[in-house]
Design a protein around this motif. Structure first.
Motif, short mmCIF file in Angstrom:
data_model
loop_
_atom_site.label_atom_id
_atom_site.label_comp_id
_atom_site.label_asym_id
_atom_site.label_seq_id
_atom_site.Cartn_x
_atom_site.Cartn_y
_atom_site.Cartn_z
N ASN A 103 0.72 -1.02 0.09
CA ASN A 103 -0.10 0.02 0.20
C ASN A 103 1.00 1.38 -0.28
O ASN A 103 0.63 2.27 -0.89
N ARG A 104 1.90 1.26 0.96
CA ARG A 104 2.73 2.48 1.04
C ARG A 104 3.55 2.48 -0.51
O ARG A 104 3.64 3.58 -0.91
N GLN A 163 1.51 3.48 -3.69
CA GLN A 163 1.06 5.00 -3.29
C GLN A 163 1.91 5.78 -3.99
O GLN A 163 1.94 6.83 -4.72
N ASN A 164 3.45 5.36 -3.79
CA ASN A 164 4.30 6.48 -4.46
C ASN A 164 4.68 5.96 -6.08
O ASN A 164 4.64 7.00 -6.71
N SER A 197 1.88 7.60 -8.48
CA SER A 197 2.16 9.04 -8.66
C SER A 197 3.42 9.62 -9.75
O SER A 197 3.32 10.43 -10.40
#
Length: 225
Positions: A179-180, A183-184, A187
């Protein structure tokens, strides 16, 4: 010194911005971390203790790895893929690694070419792919650092809740880690794709990342040379 500052102004400017941003992140992160500790009735930690902790490292590394993954994939993709009209792309027909003559290597090297460009075998292969290799290595190192620091943070949180610790393998396969991470990644991919597409139709006068203002949309900067 003045000549050095002028010739390296782009790199130096971003180095200064990077250092200031990291300092800002560390100050804000330290304050936020102590706010969370106070909410749980725990004593605050000092600034030096925080910036050397896994909490700070995991936030730093997860951003670094996504940035270098972005550049790694973009460099790799632009060898073979094109986008008509974008200054970020080669023109149609130039796909691939290019000939020795185009790349100024081996017998086609210039007198002032780097010595490894005049070499052959493994030395030339390494130098020919050195940018991609370094970007990939930094990505892998940052990803590993993120996963190791994240495991420590996750196990600290598990201990607070009376849960068993996770092994590194369990953490890397966990939903929290991905998840972490994703997310990066999403983007960064969006930003690169937007830059490629927007630069077809939009201009910034004086920027090397933009075509000349009056150039037609369907042409890239390379095609005007």
């Amino acid at each position: 010194m003045r000549r050095f500052l002028r010739n390296g102004s782009l790199s130096l400017a971003f180095l200064v911005i990077f250092v200031l941003a990291v300092i800002g992140q560390s100050v804000a992160g330290h304050a936020y971390n102590n706010e969370e500790l106070a909410q749980h009735g725990q004593p605050p930690v000092g600034y030096l203790d925080f910036v050397t902790s896994s909490d700070f490292l995991v936030d730093l590394a997860e951003n670094w790895q996504s940035e270098f993954l972005q550049f790694f994939l973009f460099i790799l993709a632009t060898i073979w893929l094109i986008q008509r009209g974008s200054p970020e792309s080669k023109k149609a027909g130039d796909e691939g690694v290019g000939t020795d003559e185009e790349q100024h290597v081996r017998s086609h090297a210039r007198p002032d070419s780097p010595s490894w460009a005049k070499a052959d075998g493994i030395r030339l292969w390494i130098y020919s792919n050195s940018l991609l290799l370094v970007m990939g290595a930094v990505f892998l190192f940052s990803w590993l650092a993120q996963s190791l620091a994240g495991q420590v943070v996750a196990n600290e949180q598990n201990a607070q809740h009376g849960m068993p610790p996770l092994s590194w393998g369990d953490y890397v396969l966990s939903a929290e880690f991905w998840n972490r991470t994703l997310q990066n990644w999403q983007s960064e991919f969006l930003a690169v794709g937007a830059m490629v597409a927007f630069s077809i139709y939009l201009r910034q006068r004086g920027s090397s990342e933009s075509k000349p203002v009056g150039m037609p949309h369907h042409m890239s900067s390379v095609e005007s040379e």
